[in-house]
Structures are given as structure tokens and as C-alpha cells.
Write a protein that holds these residues in place. Structure first.
Motif, PDB file in Angstrom:
ATOM      1  N   MET A 228       0.836  -1.199   0.000  1.00 15.65           N
ATOM      2  CA  MET A 228       0.000   0.000   0.000  1.00 15.65           C
ATOM      3  C   MET A 228       0.871   1.249   0.000  1.00 15.65           C
ATOM      4  O   MET A 228       2.056   1.199   0.345  1.00 15.65           O
ATOM      5  CB  MET A 228      -0.922   0.024   1.225  1.00 15.65           C
ATOM      6  N   ALA A 229       0.264   2.365  -0.389  1.00 16.72           N
ATOM      7  CA  ALA A 229       0.961   3.648  -0.408  1.00 16.72           C
ATOM      8  C   ALA A 229      -0.020   4.735   0.009  1.00 16.72           C
ATOM      9  O   ALA A 229      -1.239   4.539  -0.009  1.00 16.72           O
ATOM     10  CB  ALA A 229       1.524   3.943  -1.794  1.00 16.72           C
ATOM     11  N   ILE A 230       0.522   5.903   0.376  1.00 13.71           N
ATOM     12  CA  ILE A 230      -0.313   6.977   0.890  1.00 13.71           C
ATOM     13  C   ILE A 230       0.056   8.317   0.250  1.00 13.71           C
ATOM     14  O   ILE A 230       1.220   8.628   0.070  1.00 13.71           O
ATOM     15  CB  ILE A 230      -0.205   7.059   2.432  1.00 13.71           C
ATOM     16  N   TRP A 231      -0.983   9.067  -0.103  1.00 16.91           N
ATOM     17  CA  TRP A 231      -0.857  10.462  -0.501  1.00 16.91           C
ATOM     18  C   TRP A 231      -1.200  11.307   0.723  1.00 16.91           C
ATOM     19  O   TRP A 231      -2.230  11.088   1.362  1.00 16.91           O
ATOM     20  CB  TRP A 231      -1.834  10.800  -1.626  1.00 16.91           C
ATOM     21  N   ARG A 232      -0.376  12.311   1.028  1.00 14.90           N
ATOM     22  CA  ARG A 232      -0.640  13.195   2.159  1.00 14.90           C
ATOM     23  C   ARG A 232      -0.505  14.649   1.710  1.00 14.90           C
ATOM     24  O   ARG A 232       0.343  14.976   0.878  1.00 14.90           O
ATOM     25  CB  ARG A 232       0.369  12.965   3.297  1.00 14.90           C
TER      26      ARG A 232
END
Length: 374
Positions: free
Chosen positions: A180-184
Motif C-alpha cells: 500500500m501507499a499513501i498520498w498526504r
């Protein structure tokens, strides 16, 4: 009177800064080296739960943290359109005299901690790394990248997920991607946002936001990880805004503010738990150098702060910094950290597998365990 003990802390992030202040308060001489010239004052937002706030109070920075953050006591679970499905009242894991949760801008937290390190009298070298570590039965000799050489009673590896110190002393564990990956992004806070809300489903696995101050929040979107090289940084704002189109409620106002690609961060989730001893001789790991997990429970900073607190208690309460003492540190931390890492990874895996797991139940059980002192 015995000789003054000396410690080198490698890494000026959350755990390294916290440990430095706690050791200095006990009169221990501490050098801190940090690879980044700017002391790594960057990032979007951070969620600090009660057990993290408890350590920050011990460090002596709680009042400033409270003044610059946003306190709340619940988390909302919503549908992608913004409809609230469930409100979970959070446990006050730091005790009833602290809020359950506080959100704040990550650079502000770092500034508060670095100011505390400076005020403690620790010797700080920025833009500096530990180039070689040689130890024997009485201490550790470290050659720094500035060409100087120093002798210490203990070296603490607080240099993060990809710790070079960990590798240098022969601990071979490495972080692995979770998939998984995250945009912040930092954004203005809509007036109705007074807690964390999480939407599971829609274009992303998780869409959430956390208030970080009177006028600010940080928002995040979690998706399967992609080849980062295929996403030019100049397109980050456009891509995050596109993904956010699948969410309603406060997201309508948040999405309109996602315009500057320099304010958007894209990061893969990793997991790590060093199963064996967290020390080799007189070099010991804390924080992300020893463990990390996806932020699905928002406990990463709390676990790092607890490491610093427990290690400082042991070091300041013992005359001999021997193998037995550092083994006790590992024994006090490993099962508590394992609980957090495994639960955090499980929540992410449910999302990847499309499984409707008992999210409120798992969150509640884990948080109940964390209310006990580490």
C-alpha cells in the motif's frame, strides 16, 4: 563519584530527540548527530494518541504541544460520500488527564522537540553521520563524517527505517513493502472537521483527514502502491485531487485546496519488526530502526516515543550499562510493539484483500492493551 557516562544518539527524529532530552535531564552527556542539515523539519501532519502524549509530557513539552495541536476523543467511520456510519469513542491511552488524540503539523512537532534538545545542553551536529563504529568491552569508538573521532559508553541507533547503524552492527532485518501507499497533504481545516474521519472504499482503500490546529488539517488517501518513478512530482497535486473526487463531505472543500504539488507527499507503507535482540554490544536500536508499521492505527510515533522513555528509564536507573540491561529493554518492548505492528498490518491487508474485518473491534482491543504503562 563515578565517571560521567556518554551517549551518541544517531538520528534527530522523534525517538532520538526524545531520548536525548530524557538522558540530559539525568545528567548524562549526549551527542546527537543528524544527517539532514535542516534537522529534517518537513512533512505534513501527524496523529499522536494518548500514550504518545504521556511521553511528551515526561519530556516537558506537553503544554506547547497542546497549544499548537488539535485535541479530540473520537474517530468517525464514514461512507465515501461522507455519511457517518459509526463514531468510535477513543480510549485515553495516556490516562484520563490527557486527550485520547491530538493532531498537529509534523514540522511543528519536530521544531518543539529540537528546541528541547538545544535547551537540554546536548551537543548537536547537523549534516553529520556515523561513518564507522568500533566497539570493545568498555565502550564504542565512532568516526563521524566531519572527520572527528569520539568515544562513548553507548550508541543509540535512532536513524530510521533504513538505519545504516543497524546494518553496521550486523542486524540484517530490513523493511518490506506492505503493498500500500499513501498520498498526504496539508490543507485548511473546514469548520466541521473536529476529529479524524476515515472512509473505507471508493477509489482508494482509505480516505481520511485529521485536524492539526485551529485552521489546518492533513488529508490522506491510501491506495495500492505504484511505481513512484511513473508519477512525476509535478503531477502529485493533480493526481491526489483526481483520487479525492470520489469522496464527499469535507472532502469537497479539502479537494479544492490541493493545488501545490510541493505540498503533496507520496510514500509506500513498509513493515519491520526486528525479532531478535535490539542491541549488539553497546549499540542499541530505538524507533523505526527497530520497528515500523503502516499508520492504520496511528501508533508509529507513539511506539518510538515509548522506546525512548523505557530505554531512558533503564539507563538512568542503572550503574552498569551491560548486556542484561539492554536485554531487559527489548523484553519490555517487543510484545507491545508486536501487537501494534501486527494489528496495523492486518488492517491494511483487509483492505488489499477486500475483506470486511472487525475494524472497530481490532482498534478497541489494541488500544485497550496500550493503556497500560509500557
Amino acid at each position: 563519584m563515578g565517571r560521567e557516562k556518554t551517549v551518541l544518539v544517531v538520528g534527530g527524529g522523534t525517538s532520538g530527540n526524545a531520548l536525548t532530552v530524557l538522558l540530559r535531564r539525568a545528567g548524562i552527556a549526549v551527542d546527537l548527530v543528524e544527517a539532514k542539515d535542516d534537522w529534517n523539519v518537513r512533512g505534513s501532519g501527524i496523529t499522536l494518541q494518548g500514550n504518545a502524549l504521556r511521553v511528551l509530557r515526561e519530556i516537558g513539552v506537553w503544554e506547547e504541544i497542546r497549544a499548537h495541536g488539535f485535541c479530540f476523543d473520537s474517530v468517525g467511520l464514514t461512507a465515501p460520500d461522507g455519511t457517518v456510519l459509526h463514531i468510535n469513542e477513543d480510549l485515553r491511552t495516556g490516562g484520563d488527564d490527557l486527550p485520547a488524540t491530538l493532531g498537529m503539523q509534523r514540522p511543528v512537532l519536530q521544531r518543539i522537540l529540537t528546541d528541547a534538545v538545544r535547551a537540554s545542553g546536548a551537543r548537536v551536529r547537523l549534516g553529520t553521520t556515523a561513518e564507522s563504529i568500533t566497539q570493545d568491552g568498555t565502550g564504542v569508538t565512532v568516526r563521524l563524517s566531519d572527520g572527528t573521532e569520539h568515544r562513548y559508553d553507548l550508541v543509540v541507533a535512532a536513524d530510521g527505517l533504513n538505519s545504516t547503524t543497524r546494518a553496521a552492527v550486523g542486524i540484517d532485518d530490513r523493511p518490506t513493502p506492505t503493498g500500500m501507499a499513501i498520498w498526504r497533504v496539508q490543507a485548511p481545516r473546514p469548520a466541521e472537521v473536529t476529529r479524524t474521519d476515515l472512509a473505507h472504499g471508493g477509489p482508494c482503500h482509505i480516505a481520511g483527514y485529521t485536524p492539526t490546529g485551529p485552521d489546518t488539517l492533513y488529508a490522506y488517501l491510501v491506495e495500492p502502491h505504484r511505481d513512484r518513478a511513473a508519477i512525476p512530482p509535478e503531477n502529485y497535486a493533480r493526481e491526489m485531487s483526481r483520487l479525492a473526487e470520489g469522496y464527499g463531505g469535507a472532502w469537497d472543500e479539502i479537494r479544492a485546496s490541493i493545488t501545490d504539488p510541493a505540498q503533496v507527499n507520496y510514500t509506500w507503507f513498509d513493515q519491520l519488526l526486528v525479532e531478535g535482540s535490539w542491541h549488539r554490544g553497546r549499540v542499541v536500536l530505538v524507533g523505526d530502526a527497530a520497528h515500523c508499521c503502516p499508520p492504520t492505527l496511528a501508533q508509529g510515533a507513539a511506539m518510538a516515543l515509548e522506546d525512548a522513555w523505557v530505554l531512558a528509564q533503564l539507563l538512568t536507573g542503572a550503574a552498569d550499562w551491560d548486556d542484561e540491561l539492554l536485554t531487559r529493554y527489548h523484553e519490555r518492548r517487543i510484545e507491545r510493539v508486536r501487537t501494534v505492528v501486527e494489528a496495523s498490518v492486518r488492517i491494511g491487508q483487509w483492505q488489499l484483500d477486500g475483506v470486511r474485518g472487525d475494524l472497530p473491534g481490532l482498534m478497541g482491543t489494541t488500544m485497550a492493551a496500550l493503556k497500560e504503562l509500557p
